[in-house]
Scaffold this motif. Sequence first.
Motif, short mmCIF file in Angstrom:
data_model
loop_
_atom_site.label_atom_id
_atom_site.label_comp_id
_atom_site.label_asym_id
_atom_site.label_seq_id
_atom_site.Cartn_x
_atom_site.Cartn_y
_atom_site.Cartn_z
N GLN A 120 25.45 -22.08 6.42
CA GLN A 120 24.05 -21.72 6.15
C GLN A 120 23.79 -20.24 6.39
OE1 GLN A 120 22.36 -24.69 8.88
NE2 GLN A 120 21.19 -25.51 7.14
N SER A 121 24.28 -19.72 7.49
CA SER A 121 24.09 -18.32 7.84
C SER A 121 24.75 -17.40 6.81
CB SER A 121 24.67 -18.06 9.23
OG SER A 121 24.57 -16.72 9.56
N TRP A 122 25.95 -17.76 6.38
CA TRP A 122 26.65 -16.96 5.38
C TRP A 122 25.86 -16.92 4.07
CZ3 TRP A 122 28.58 -17.48 0.50
CH2 TRP A 122 29.44 -16.48 0.05
N GLN B 126 22.63 -17.38 3.63
CA GLN B 126 21.42 -16.58 3.82
C GLN B 126 21.71 -15.09 3.76
OE1 GLN B 126 19.84 -17.97 7.55
NE2 GLN B 126 18.97 -19.83 6.65
N LYS B 127 22.84 -14.69 4.30
CA LYS B 127 23.19 -13.26 4.34
C LYS B 127 23.70 -12.76 2.99
CE LYS B 127 26.14 -9.96 6.71
NZ LYS B 127 27.20 -9.74 7.68
N THR C 2 34.47 -23.00 4.80
CA THR C 2 34.53 -22.77 6.24
C THR C 2 35.85 -23.32 6.77
OG1 THR C 2 33.48 -24.86 6.82
CG2 THR C 2 32.02 -22.94 6.50
N GLU D 14 26.22 -24.72 10.26
CA GLU D 14 25.33 -23.58 10.47
C GLU D 14 26.01 -22.27 10.08
OE1 GLU D 14 25.67 -26.16 12.67
OE2 GLU D 14 23.69 -27.00 12.21
N VAL D 15 27.32 -22.18 10.23
CA VAL D 15 28.06 -20.99 9.79
C VAL D 15 27.92 -20.83 8.28
CG1 VAL D 15 30.39 -20.01 9.54
CG2 VAL D 15 29.67 -20.99 11.73
N GLU E 119 34.43 -24.15 12.31
CA GLU E 119 33.13 -23.56 11.95
C GLU E 119 32.14 -24.67 11.56
OE1 GLU E 119 34.33 -19.19 10.28
OE2 GLU E 119 34.65 -20.86 8.91
#
Length: 182
Positions: free
Chosen positions: A42-44, A46-47, A32, A39-40, A36
């Motif tokens: 974590q979101s990446w 997950q996606k 990151t 959470e950025v 960032e």
Amino acid sequence: MKYNVYWDSFTHPKINGTLYIAATDKGICRITWPHESFEVLQSWVQKKIPNATLIEKPAILAPYIKELTEYFNGTRNMFTVPCDLRGTAFQTAVWKALTTIPFGQTRSYSDIAVTTGNANAVRAVGTANGANPVPIIIPCHRVIGKNNALTGFRGGLQMKEVLLALEGYTDYLKQGHERFQF
């Protein structure tokens, strides 16, 4: 299939903030920028790596942190750690092309488009460059406008200047802007 993604944080006096770094068993998969949040990351994860478990493991990230520290200390000009890139075929072709830009040099977006075999894909190269999941190690900061202007950079133009200066490259114009300008 269940995956583990390991993470740690990285700070250095030359950067204003914290980088979160993640790796799979295959290699580094995400870094990151200082602006960032965790959470950025974590979101990446997950996606891009569904069903992955994010685990803080400094020992596993140590080789990556070591090379980043050496880079920011000015004692490393090439990264040797493996990468686990998650993107489209075009994105990964662009990211691989970025790794051929020598330390302390730059290329234009159109140069990278030609390298990937599609001279007309200049804007697509810019978009792929902005989606680079492993900045610094994959040197997206070495791509500037054809007119030598700093151009859109997900890490912010100030960070781009820091990275280029760290590599001794100062032959650019400061007239770029945060959004893509090719």
